[in-house]
Design a protein around this motif. Structure first.
Motif, mmCIF file in Angstrom:
data_model
loop_
_atom_site.group_PDB
_atom_site.id
_atom_site.type_symbol
_atom_site.label_atom_id
_atom_site.label_comp_id
_atom_site.label_asym_id
_atom_site.label_seq_id
_atom_site.Cartn_x
_atom_site.Cartn_y
_atom_site.Cartn_z
ATOM 1 N N THR A 79 0.900 -1.233 -0.376
ATOM 2 C CA THR A 79 -0.307 0.116 -0.055
ATOM 3 C C THR A 79 1.162 1.618 -0.112
ATOM 4 N N SER A 80 2.308 1.055 0.205
ATOM 5 C CA SER A 80 3.050 1.900 0.605
ATOM 6 C C SER A 80 3.370 2.366 -1.202
ATOM 7 N N ALA A 81 3.685 1.620 -1.764
ATOM 8 C CA ALA A 81 4.571 1.159 -2.806
ATOM 9 C C ALA A 81 4.651 2.666 -4.007
ATOM 10 N N MET A 82 3.870 3.017 -4.094
ATOM 11 C CA MET A 82 3.706 3.909 -4.620
ATOM 12 C C MET A 82 3.450 5.834 -4.240
ATOM 13 N N ALA A 83 2.947 5.045 -2.827
ATOM 14 C CA ALA A 83 2.557 5.879 -2.460
ATOM 15 C C ALA A 83 4.482 6.846 -1.813
ATOM 16 N N ASP A 88 8.258 11.125 -1.082
ATOM 17 C CA ASP A 88 9.961 11.359 -1.597
ATOM 18 C C ASP A 88 9.775 12.343 -2.604
ATOM 19 N N ASN A 89 9.147 12.478 -3.305
ATOM 20 C CA ASN A 89 9.045 13.772 -4.686
ATOM 21 C C ASN A 89 9.834 12.829 -5.231
ATOM 22 N N LEU A 162 -4.375 0.680 -5.453
ATOM 23 C CA LEU A 162 -4.492 1.639 -4.137
ATOM 24 C C LEU A 162 -3.610 2.874 -3.638
ATOM 25 N N SER A 163 -2.153 2.325 -3.290
ATOM 26 C CA SER A 163 -1.156 3.041 -3.953
ATOM 27 C C SER A 163 -1.010 4.194 -4.472
ATOM 28 N N CYS A 164 -0.984 4.265 -5.522
ATOM 29 C CA CYS A 164 -1.399 5.030 -7.145
ATOM 30 C C CYS A 164 -1.808 6.635 -6.213
ATOM 31 N N PHE A 165 -3.089 6.300 -5.705
ATOM 32 C CA PHE A 165 -3.527 7.604 -5.288
ATOM 33 C C PHE A 165 -2.706 7.950 -4.095
ATOM 34 N N ASN A 166 -2.713 9.062 -4.745
ATOM 35 C CA ASN A 166 -1.435 10.126 -3.498
ATOM 36 C C ASN A 166 -3.270 10.837 -2.108
ATOM 37 N N LEU A 169 -7.552 10.132 2.068
ATOM 38 C CA LEU A 169 -8.764 10.128 1.846
ATOM 39 C C LEU A 169 -9.401 8.965 0.480
ATOM 40 N N VAL A 170 -8.954 9.656 -0.331
ATOM 41 C CA VAL A 170 -9.346 8.674 -1.555
ATOM 42 C C VAL A 170 -9.045 7.306 -1.687
ATOM 43 N N ARG A 171 -8.315 7.136 -1.295
ATOM 44 C CA ARG A 171 -7.399 5.158 -1.153
ATOM 45 C C ARG A 171 -8.929 4.539 0.291
ATOM 46 N N VAL A 172 -9.470 5.600 0.870
ATOM 47 C CA VAL A 172 -10.553 4.940 1.782
ATOM 48 C C VAL A 172 -11.417 4.603 1.259
ATOM 49 N N PHE A 173 -11.913 5.939 0.738
ATOM 50 C CA PHE A 173 -13.270 5.476 -0.689
ATOM 51 C C PHE A 173 -12.706 4.406 -1.654
ATOM 52 N N LEU A 174 -11.911 3.840 -1.500
ATOM 53 C CA LEU A 174 -11.813 2.617 -2.886
ATOM 54 C C LEU A 174 -11.968 1.721 -2.262
ATOM 55 N N VAL A 175 -11.411 1.815 -0.735
ATOM 56 C CA VAL A 175 -11.586 0.843 0.120
ATOM 57 C C VAL A 175 -12.646 -0.085 0.062
ATOM 58 N N LEU A 176 -13.386 1.342 0.745
ATOM 59 C CA LEU A 176 -14.587 0.996 0.903
ATOM 60 C C LEU A 176 -15.598 0.828 -0.586
#
Lengths: 530, 335
Positions: A79-83, A88-89, A162-166, A169-176
Motif C-alpha cells: 500500500t506504500s509502494a507508490m505512495a 519523497d517527491n 491503491l497506492s497510486c492515489f496520493n 482519503l481517496v484510498r479509504v473511499f476506494l477500499v470502501l
C-alpha cells in the motif's frame, strides 16, 4: 548483497526496486529470522523421536508464517509502494521518463512478487525435509502453496494500485467502494453451490478443488489487470485513455460468460457450472468497479483519444459515443448495457428458481445502475462550488451513497422490513432497489408451491401502507436516471466536434504516410514568438 | 532567419479552486536561448514550469514545447524536455551510479549506449568519484548535480530548471553556474527559475519576471536595469571643487541633484535613453567643466524588480516587509 542484473529487457522499475528491496534492512531481518526459525525446527526434528509431529509443526508454522507474511504483511507493505514515491517527491521524475504508467506500476508489483518468491524459495529446502519426516499430504500442500502465492500476487496488485492515489482519503473511499462491490456481487460465492455440482463428474475431490482454485486464479488475472489499470490511470497524463480498455475487458469477460451460458443452454448434459461460476462472479464484481471508474471520469478533450474509433467510420463513432468513449456521457449507457447483459446471462443459471435467487438478481438489476449513476447528479450540481476534480467528487458521493445502501440493505434483513423501508426513501434509486427487492420478497413469507392466501393478503395489506411512498420514490429514481441519460445525450454535440478534429488529424496522418518522404506525423508548425 | 521557438506559452491560466496561480501568461523562448524565470514564492513560476513539463494541467490557454502541445502530446514533450525540480528525494540503498543507471534505462537507453551515457553525465557533473556513494547521502550541491545528471541522460533539447541553485553554498553555486554555461554553449534551450537575480543575469539571454501569476517584465537584464525607470541616474566627477558642478546643475533643465558622493555628484536625469546621456555629457564639456568621470548608475536587479512591482501594483500591494524597509537610496535633499 550486490545484485546487478544487466539485461536490457527487464523493466527498469523491477531492476531498481529489487536492488533497493533486497538491500533493505526489513528484508534482511525477515530473511534471517525465517532461516533461523526453520533451521531450529529442523534440528529439533532431527533430534526428536516422533518426527511426524515435528513435520506437522513445521508445516503448521510455515502456513501461519505464510499467511501473515504473504496475505497480510506484503499487501500492507504494497500500500506504500507508490505512495512513497509521492511522499519523497520522486513521482514527477518517474513520470517524465519514457516508462509508461503501466510499466511503473507493473514493475513495482513484479518486484514485490519476486521478493516474495525469493523468500519462498529459501523455505523450500525445509518443506522438502518435512517430506522425509513423514505425515505430509503433498497435493494439499501444493494447492495451499499455489493458492497463497496466487492470492498474494492478487492482493499485492490491488494494494499497489491503491497506492497510486496520493490522497489517503481517496484510498479509504476506494477500499470502501471495493468492499461494497464484493458484498453486493458475491452473495452466492460462499455457498459454492455450483462448484459442488462439479463433484458429480466422478473426478477425485482433490483434483476438482485444485481445478477450481486454478480457475479462480485464471479468472483473477483480469481483475488484477483492471486494478493495475486503475492505478496506472492515476499516474498517467490525462491524454492517455485508460477507460476504454477497462470497459473492453469487462465486455470480454461477459463474452466468456455468454459462451458458457450458451453451452449450458444448448448442451444441458455438460457440467460447465464449475468453469462458468468464477467468470460470473468475477464479471459481476468487476462490473461495478468498471462502471464506477467509467462514470466518474470526465470525457477526454483530446482528439487523439477518438482517433481509433473514427477509423471505423459511423459505426465506430456510434459505438464509441454510446458505450466506449472515456468519460461519464458514454458510461451512462455502458452501465445500462452491462447490467442488462449480466441480468440476461445470469437468469438461466438460477437453479432453484427460488424467490431468494431472484431477489438477488433484482438487486443487481435495479440497484446497480442507479447506485452507480446517482452520484453523478450531486457531483454535477456542485461542480462550480467544490474545488475537487470530477472524479474525486464522484467518489466521495459514491462512497457515502454505497455506505447508506449497505446499511439499509443489511438493516432490512436484520429488522422489520416494513419499518425500515420508509427511511430508505431518502435516496430515490435506493428506494427503487429496495422496492424491487421487497416485491420479490413477498412469496418468501409463504410457501411458493402452495401459497397461503391469507398470509399473502395480510402481507399485501401491510405493504400497501407504504406502497404510494415507494412508488413515488421508484418513479423519482427513474426520473433521475432519465435526467442523467438526457445529460449524457446532450454531450454528443461535443463529441461531434472532437470527432471532426480526430478525423482531420487521421487524414493528415494518412496523407503523411502516403507521402512517406519524411518522418511521420510532424508536430504542428510553431508560430513565431512575440 | 530567426531561431525556431521551442517554448511557447499563450494566455496560460491555472486555477486551484478560487486561487489563480497563473493568470494569462504569454511568453516564448527561442532555440538556444537561456531564459531566467523570476518571481517571489507563490508567484506562479513552478506551476508554469510544471505545466510546461506536462506534470500539471492548465485551466485555460496553451503551452507548447518544440511545437507539441503539452496537453495533447505529453509523450512527445517528455522525450525532448528535461525537468529538474527544486527538490527531489533520492532512493535509499541505491548508489549514484545505480540511480543514474535506473533513469538511463527508464529513458530508453540500452546496453553500451546506456553505460556510456551514464559515465559521460557523471564525468560532466563531476560525480564519478562519488559513483558508489548512496544517493540519499549526498550533500545539497552533490544532490543538485545528481539531479542535473539525471536530467541530462536523455540529452534533452529543452531544459527546465526550477531553482537549481537554491540552498547551494557559493562554491557549489559557482560550479553549477559553470555547468549551465557549458550547456548553454552546447545550444540547449533553458528556462531557469531562481531568486538570485544577479546570477541569472549573468547566465540568461532574456528574463521573464512574474508576480501573482502575471508577467511584469520580459526582456534582458539591462532592459530592466535601465529601461524601466522613470529617471536615469548619472554620476559625474570633475577635477577641482564640486560646487562649480552643483552651480552649473541648478540652471540645467531636467536635471536634479540626488546626492553628493565619492567626490562627485549623483544626478537624476528626467529624460531617459542614451541620447539624453550624450546630450548631458556634451553640455558639461561645452560649458567647460573638467569632467574626469561620467558613469550611468545601474540599479541592482532586485531593486529594479521591486521598482517594477511598485509601479504595477502600487505600494499597498507590496509585501509589508519590502515597504517597511528604508529606501534603498536616501531621498533627495532638494534642488
Amino acid at each position: 548483497m550486490n545484485f546487478r542484473p544487466s539485461s536490457d529487457w527487464l523493466n527498469p522499475m523491477l531492476v531498481r526496486d529489487l536492488r533497493q528491496g533486497l538491500r533493505s534492512n526489513r528484508f534482511t531481518v525477515l530473511f534471517l529470522l525465517l532461516q533461523t526459525g526453520m533451521a531450529l525446527f529442523v534440528v529439533v526434528g532431527l533430534l526428536s523421536a516422533s518426527k511426524s509431529d515435528v513435520s506437522s509443526a513445521i508445516i503448521g508454522t510455515l502456513m501461519a508464517v505464510s499467511v501473515l507474511f504473504y496475505l497480510l504483511g506484503m499487501p500492507l507493505a504494497a500500500t506504500s509502494a507508490m505512495a512513497l514515491e509521492f511522499r519523497d517527491n520522486r513521482i514527477d521524475l518517474l513520470k517524465l521518463t519514457q516508462l509508461s504508467a503501466r510499466s511503473l506500476i507493473w514493475g513495482k508489483w513484479l518486484s514485490l512478487v519476486v521478493q516474495g518468491l525469493l523468500v519462498f524459495t529459501s523455505l523450500l529446502p525445509y518443506l522438502i525435509l518435512t517430506y522425509f519426516f513423514g505425515n505430509v499430504d503433498i497435493p494439499s500442500m501444493l494447492v495451499w502453496i499455489v493458492g497463497v502465492l496466487s492470492f498474494n500476487a492478487l492482493l499485492v496488485g490491488v494494494c499497489v494500485s491503491l497506492s497510486c492515489f496520493n490522497s489517503g482519503l481517496v484510498r479509504v473511499f476506494l477500499v470502501l467502494a471495493l468492499l461494497w462491490m464484493v458484498i453486493m456481487f458475491s452473495g452466492g460465492v460462499g455457498s459454492m453451490r455450483m462448484l459442488a455440482g462439479t463433484a458429480g463428474t466422478g473426478l477425485p475431490m482433490g483434483l476438482v478443488v485444485a481445478l477450481c482454485a486454478l480457475l479462480y486464479v485464471t479468472a483473477g488475472l483480469p481483475f488484477l489487470w483492471l486494478m493495475m489499470e486503475w492505478g496506472a490511470s492515476a499516474l498517467s497524463p490525462s491524454a492517455e485513455n485508460h477507460d476504454t480498455p477497462q470497459r473492453l475487458t469487462l465486455l470480454g469477460l461477459l463474452a466468456i460468460a455468454a459462451l458458457t451460458t450458451a453451452v449450458h443452454l444448448i448442451f444441458p448434459g455438460i457440467k460447465i457450472e464449475g468453469f462458468a461460476y468464477p467468470f460470473f462472479v468475477l464479471a459481476g464484481m468487476l462490473a461495478g468497479w468498471v462502471m464506477m471508474f467509467a462514470s466518474s471520469g470526465d470525457p477526454s478533450p483530446f482528439p487523439d483519444t477518438y482517433r481509433p474509433f473514427v477509423r471505423f467510420g459511423p459505426a465506430g463513432k456510434f459505438i464509441g459515443r454510446l458505450f466506449l468513449y472515456p468519460g461519464w456521457p458514454s458510461a451512462t449507457f455502458f452501465v445500462l448495457l452491462t447490467t442488462a447483459a449480466i441480468t440476461v446471462l445470469m437468469s438461466p443459471w438460477i437453479p432453484s428458481r427460488s424467490s431468494l435467487d431472484f431477489g438477488w438478481l433484482a438487486i443487481v438489476v435495479f440497484l446497480l445502475p442507479p447506485a452507480v449513476l446517482f452520484p453523478q447528479l450531486p457531483s454535477w450540481l456542485l461542480r462550480e462550488r467544490t474545488s475537487f476534480s470530477a472524479r474525486i467528487r464522484y467518489l466521495i458521493f459514491a462512497a457515502f451513497f454505497f455506505l447508506v445502501l449497505l446499511l439499509t440493505v443489511s438493516l432490512s434483513y436484520g429488522m422489520d422490513t416494513l419499518k425500515i423501508l420508509p427511511f430508505a426513501c431518502i435516496f430515490p434509486p435506493d428506494a427503487l432497489a429496495l422496492f424491487a427487492f421487497h416485491w420479490f420478497d413477498i412469496p418468501e413469507v409463504t410457501n411458493p408451491k402452495n401459497p397461503d392466501p391469507i398470509q399473502v393478503l395480510a402481507f399485501a395489506k401491510a405493504t400497501a401502507v407504504h406502497r404510494p411512498a415507494l412508488i413515488i420514490a421508484g418513479l423519482s429514481g427513474l426520473a433521475t436516471m432519465g435526467i442523467i441519460c438526457a445529460r449524457s445525450l446532450k454531450y454528443w454535440e461535443n463529441f461531434s466536434k472532437l470527432e471532426a478534429r480526430a478525423e482531420a488529424a487521421l487524414k493528415r496522418k494518412l496523407a503523411d504516410a502516403a507521402a512517406a518522404s519524411g518522418p511521420p506525423s510532424p508536430p504542428p508548425a510553431p508560430p513565431a514568438g512575440p | 532567419m530567426p531561431n525556431p521557438v521551442v517554448i511557447e506559452v499563450e494566455n496560460l491560466h491555472r486555477n486551484f479552486g478560487q486561487v489563480q496561480a497563473v493568470r494569462g501568461l504569454n511568453f516564448s523562448l527561442q532555440k538556444g536561448q537561456v531564459a531566467g524565470f523570476i518571481g517571489a514564492n507563490g508567484s506562479g513560476k513552478t506551476t508554469t514550469m510544471r505545466i510546461l513539463s506536462t506534470l500539471d494541467l492548465p485551466s485555460d490557454g496553451s503551452a507548447r514545447v518544440a511545437g507539441y502541445d503539452v496537453l495533447e502530446h505529453p509523450a512527445h514533450v517528455r522525450r525532448i524536455l528535461g525537468w529538474m525540480p527544486d527538490h527531489f528525494g533520492a532512493y535509499p540503498s541505491v548508489d549514484v551510479q545505480e540511480y543514474l543507471d535506473f533513469f538511463a534505462r527508464a529513458v530508453g537507453l540500452r546496453g553500451k549506449q546506456r553505460r556510456k551515457r551514464v559515465a559521460e553525465t557523471m564525468d560532466f557533473t563531476e560525480l564519478s568519484p562519488l559513483r558508489a556513494r548512496p544517493s540519499d547521502r549526498l550533500s545539497k550541491g552533490q544532490t543538485q548535480r545528481l539531479c542535473l545528471a539525471r536530467t541530462l541522460l536523455s540529452d534533452p533539447e529543452v531544459l527546465i530548471l526550477d531553482e537549481p541553485a537554491a540552498g547551494l553554498d557559493p562554491k557549489a553555486r559557482l560550479e553549477f553556474k559553470n555547468l549551465v554555461r557549458i550547456l548553454a554553449g552546447q545550444g540547449k534551450s533553458m528556462l531557469i527559475s531562481s531568486h538570485i537575480l544577479s546570477e541569472l543575469a549573468e547566465m540568461c539571454d532574456t528574463m521573464v519576471f512574474i508576480d501573482q501569476g502575471r508577467i511584469v517584465h520580459h526582456g534582458t537584464a539591462d532592459s530592466l536595469r535601465f529601461d524601466d525607470r522613470s529617471v536615469t541616474s548619472v554620476f559625474v566627477r570633475v577635477s577641482g571643487p564640486v560646487e562649480a558642478l552643483l552651480e552649473w546643475a541648478k540652471v540645467q533643465p531636467g536635471l536634479r541633484v540626488r546626492e553628493e558622493a565619492r567626490q562627485g555628484v549623483l544626478f537624476d536625469l528626467e529624460t531617459r535613453g542614451e541620447d539624453a546621456l550624450r546630450d548631458l555629457l556634451r553640455r558639461l564639456v561645452t560649458d567647460g567643466l573638467p569632467v574626469i568621470e561620467f558613469q550611468r548608475e545601474q540599479q541592482r536587479l532586485e531593486e529594479a524588480f521591486i521598482g517594477i512591482l511598485r509601479q504595477q501594483t502600487g505600494p499597498r500591494n507590496l509585501p509589508p516587509r519590502l515597504e517597511s524597509r528604508p529606501p534603498i537610496l536616501p531621498p533627495t535633499a532638494g534642488n
